[in-house]
Design a protein around this motif. Structure first.
Motif, PDB file in Angstrom:
ATOM      1  N   GLU A 143      14.713 -19.589  -9.951  1.00 11.02           N
ATOM      2  CA  GLU A 143      13.563 -18.706  -9.794  1.00 11.02           C
ATOM      3  C   GLU A 143      12.255 -19.448  -9.992  1.00 11.02           C
ATOM      4  OE1 GLU A 143      11.767 -14.544 -11.683  1.00 11.02           O
ATOM      5  OE2 GLU A 143      13.665 -15.340 -12.398  1.00 11.02           O
ATOM      6  N   GLN A 144      12.214 -20.366 -10.949  1.00 10.26           N
ATOM      7  CA  GLN A 144      10.963 -21.041 -11.293  1.00 10.26           C
ATOM      8  C   GLN A 144      10.900 -22.502 -10.851  1.00 10.26           C
ATOM      9  OE1 GLN A 144       8.433 -19.386 -12.415  1.00 10.26           O
ATOM     10  NE2 GLN A 144       9.613 -17.497 -12.573  1.00 10.26           N
ATOM     11  N   TRP A 145      12.002 -23.068 -10.332  1.00 11.04           N
ATOM     12  CA  TRP A 145      12.030 -24.472  -9.915  1.00 11.04           C
ATOM     13  C   TRP A 145      12.663 -24.595  -8.540  1.00 11.04           C
ATOM     14  CZ3 TRP A 145       9.632 -28.406 -12.402  1.00 11.04           C
ATOM     15  CH2 TRP A 145       9.232 -28.168 -13.729  1.00 11.04           C
ATOM     16  N   TRP A 146      11.940 -25.192  -7.599  1.00  8.12           N
ATOM     17  CA  TRP A 146      12.458 -25.440  -6.260  1.00  8.12           C
ATOM     18  C   TRP A 146      12.517 -26.941  -6.013  1.00  8.12           C
ATOM     19  CZ3 TRP A 146       8.852 -21.615  -3.148  1.00  8.12           C
ATOM     20  CH2 TRP A 146       9.210 -20.299  -3.478  1.00  8.12           C
ATOM     21  N   THR A 147      13.300 -27.350  -5.025  1.00 11.80           N
ATOM     22  CA  THR A 147      13.351 -28.743  -4.598  1.00 11.80           C
ATOM     23  C   THR A 147      12.465 -28.897  -3.380  1.00 11.80           C
ATOM     24  OG1 THR A 147      15.614 -29.012  -5.420  1.00 11.80           O
ATOM     25  CG2 THR A 147      14.833 -30.623  -3.819  1.00 11.80           C
ATOM     26  N   ALA A 148      11.611 -29.920  -3.395  1.00 12.15           N
ATOM     27  CA  ALA A 148      10.651 -30.104  -2.307  1.00 12.15           C
ATOM     28  C   ALA A 148      10.544 -31.578  -1.926  1.00 12.15           C
ATOM     29  CB  ALA A 148       9.281 -29.563  -2.712  1.00 12.15           C
ATOM     30  N   ARG A 149       9.935 -31.824  -0.756  1.00 13.19           N
ATOM     31  CA  ARG A 149       9.701 -33.185  -0.265  1.00 13.19           C
ATOM     32  C   ARG A 149       8.212 -33.355  -0.008  1.00 13.19           C
ATOM     33  NH1 ARG A 149      12.043 -32.697   4.267  1.00 13.19           N
ATOM     34  NH2 ARG A 149      14.131 -33.304   3.613  1.00 13.19           N
TER      35      ARG A 149
END
Length: 280
Positions: A143-149
């Motif tokens: 909910e509070q942490w996503w994986t991004a580039r």
């Protein structure tokens, strides 16, 4: 014909939290049987769901996560696998109901823009960024942490409250604006924006986090914590909680009914928040 996808490329098939209807809509937009995704189960924490386009329907297969001693295994139907890639590899060659797995579903590229600088919270998996930087979302793991580039191809975890949706076709002047972040609180890696526009607060439900603690906040969304999490607070709408710490991961700490524990910041609002538009 067996699928040609890479079962070890988790970012290609794992979508994280997604409702059954959202998964169905995504896969029904495809015109080929055997297109699939893997999402988190919305009913059993830790379990997953394999969603597959089969003929004119979408099938949702529960994947149970089972702990056997110190080993974790995954069960789908009467088949057991040591990990998800092994499970996907098996169903590349074997039929589920009417089709084997062909490839992961195509997903729309989603981008976000950083509202503040993020230097990392001490975890090697974090992806630092600067205010205004554009990031591409790979997966919404929590909910509070996503994986991004980022623009140079580096990937890592980003805190959701620090970014906002970005539409390349939207004129910047029409976006809600936020001010620069001030110096982080002493001894904490979290950022504290000087001011937040009312437009931004309403849009992201993120309260002004520059505040002297402890401070009182009212619960606006009920929450029953996992029975195994003894440190989480049970929240009921209207409860008044004393906030004692605001952590960067969105899990704040406080006191309620004589118990000290943590809770998601999205479930509360400071009691004087209606006046916060005038704060500087």
């Amino acid at each position: 014909m067996a699928g040609s996808f890479d079962p070890y490329d988790k970012n290609s098939w794992f979508v994280g939290p997604m409702t059954r209807q959202e998964a169905t809509d995504l896969l029904m937009a495809e015109n080929e049987a055997g297109i699939f995704i893997v999402r988190n189960s919305s009913t059993i924490q830790g379990d997953l769901v394999l969603c597959v386009r089969e003929d004119n329907k979408v099938s949702h297969y529960i994947i149970n996560k089972i702990q056997q001693g110190d080993q974790t295994r995954f069960r789908i139907g009467d088949q057991m696998f040591p990990d998800i890639p092994s499970l996907l590899n098996f169903y590349k060659l074997h039929y589920l109901d009417t089709t084997p797995l062909i490839r992961p579903a195509e997903r729309k590229v989603e981008k976000v823009r950083a509202k503040y600088d993020f230097t990392g919270s001490g975890d090697a998996d974090d992806l630092p960024f600067k205010k205004g930087e554009i990031l591409t979302i790979i997966s919404k793991d929590e909910e509070q942490w996503w994986t991004a580039r980022n623009s140079v191809g580096l990937t890592g975890s980003i805190p959701v409250p620090y970014v906002e949706k970005y539409d390349e076709n939207q004129i910047d002047g029409q976006n809600c604006r936020s001010s620069s972040p001030s110096t982080a609180q002493s001894g904490s890696s979290q950022l504290s924006p000087n001011t937040r526009s009312s437009c931004e607060r309403n849009r992201y439900n993120t309260p002004n986090i520059q505040r002297k603690l402890p401070a009182l906040a009212k619960v606006k969304q009920a929450r029953v914590p996992n029975a195994y999490d003894k440190t989480a607070l049970k929240l009921e709408v209207g409860d008044v909680i004393k906030v004692t710490k605001m952590n960067i991961n969105g899990q704040w700490e406080g006191e309620l009914r004589g118990k000290t524990g943590h809770f998601p910041f999205t479930h509360v609002e400071f009691i004087d928040s209606e006046n916060s538009e005038d704060e500087s």
